[in-house]
Design an enzyme around this catalytic site. Structure first.
Site, short mmCIF file in Angstrom:
data_model
loop_
_atom_site.label_atom_id
_atom_site.label_comp_id
_atom_site.label_asym_id
_atom_site.label_seq_id
_atom_site.Cartn_x
_atom_site.Cartn_y
_atom_site.Cartn_z
N CYS A 57 -48.93 -23.51 1.68
CA CYS A 57 -50.14 -22.70 1.96
C CYS A 57 -50.21 -21.53 0.98
O CYS A 57 -51.29 -21.15 0.52
CB CYS A 57 -50.12 -22.19 3.39
SG CYS A 57 -49.65 -23.43 4.61
N CYS A 83 -53.20 -31.84 3.61
CA CYS A 83 -53.58 -31.23 4.90
C CYS A 83 -55.08 -31.02 5.01
O CYS A 83 -55.60 -30.73 6.08
CB CYS A 83 -52.85 -29.91 5.11
SG CYS A 83 -53.28 -28.66 3.89
FE1 FES Z 1 -52.34 -26.84 4.43
FE2 FES Z 1 -51.62 -24.56 5.43
S1 FES Z 1 -51.27 -26.50 6.30
S2 FES Z 1 -52.72 -24.91 3.63
#
Ligand code: FES
Length: 272
Positions: free
Chosen positions: A103, A33
């Site tokens: 996360c 991400c």
């Molecule tokens: Fe990657 Fe939250 S979407 S840390």
């Protein structure tokens, strides 16, 4: 979708910022991400975390989990802070949606990276250990839940059960890669108390083969493997597969059937 606590820590994050001359700083990121988190720790001479701050470039859940993680470790000792897992962070936030669990992992890794930096700055080396193929109760309960391999009644892995062996090797590889990346020089594969007296020659050969295989994975990651003494050349057995002599032997117990320091040295092992 998000709990009230998550929304609160996202909209009013605690402990945002930097600490000048921090005792430990850890930066971690998630390649998928692209989110990045940096954690700063101020640790006093008694090993107590007096302050903790963070900077996070990422999603709302990453901000909320960083905020909660910093709150959870403040006032704790280094040892207590090491036990703050992503699960604890999620529980303190009243949960996260499944797609956001990673996360919270970033928050756990950030705290650990900062603690690691603190250890290095203070000349403390960390030798990780994942004990197999015995002493595996915790791993076995996970394997039972995941339906891996045949059922078992003891804390020892069946070295003839490929499903169990492959699962544990994959797990070892994950820990080996993680700690090699953190800069560990040694990795303790332990391998102690595997009921050697009850092992047939072929079982003992399977044990030596397994120990050598884990040691090879450790060496492949650039670390030095070590293990405990009691299984090595037990009762004079060398088996058709000899233990690799570049495995450091950590001598922790002396018993009649355990090879002595002199015998192990003579066989080519380095003792620590
Ligand atoms: Fe990657 Fe939250 S979407 S840390």
């Amino acid at each position: 979708m998000y709990s009230e606590k998550v929304m609160d820590h996202f909209q009013n994050p605690r402990n945002v910022g930097e600490i000048e001359n921090a005792s430990g700083v850890g930066t971690v990121g998630n390649a998928k991400c692209g989110d990045i988190m940096r954690i700063y720790l101020d640790i006093d001479d008694n090993g107590v975390i007096q302050d903790c701050k963070f900077k996070t470039f990422g999603c709302g859940a990453a901000v909320a989990t960083s905020s909660m993680a910093t709150e959870l470790v403040k006032g704790k000792t280094v040892q207590e802070a090491l036990l703050v897992t992503n699960k604890a962070v999620m529980e303190a936030l009243d949960g996260l949606p499944p797609v956001k669990v990673h996360c919270s992992l970033l928050a756990e890794e950030g705290i650990h990276a900062a603690l690691w930096d603190y250890a290095e700055k203070n000349g403390i080396s960390i030798i990780p250990m994942l004990n197999t193929p015995g002493h595996m109760d915790a791993l076995f309960s996970a394997m039972s839940e995941l339906n891996v391999g045949s059922s078992r009644t003891t804390s020892k892995m069946r070295l003839t059960d490929d499903a169990q062996v492959n699962f544990v090797k994959a797990l070892q590889q994950k820990y080996i890669d993680y700690f090699a990346k953190q800069g560990s020089k040694y990795y303790n594969l332990a391998a102690d108390e595997y009921s050697f007296s009850a092992l047939s020659d072929s079982e003992y050969t399977a044990f030596a083969t397994y120990v050598n295989a884990i040691a090879k994975m450790v060496k492949g990651a650039g670390m030095t493997p070590m293990c405990y003494n009691d299984g090595i050349n037990y009762s004079g057995k060398t088996t058709s597969v000899a233990f690799d002599t570049d495995i450091l032997v950590c001598y922790w117990a002396q018993k009649e059937n355990y090879a002595s320091v002199a015998e192990l040295s003579e066989a080519g092992f380095t003792i620590v």
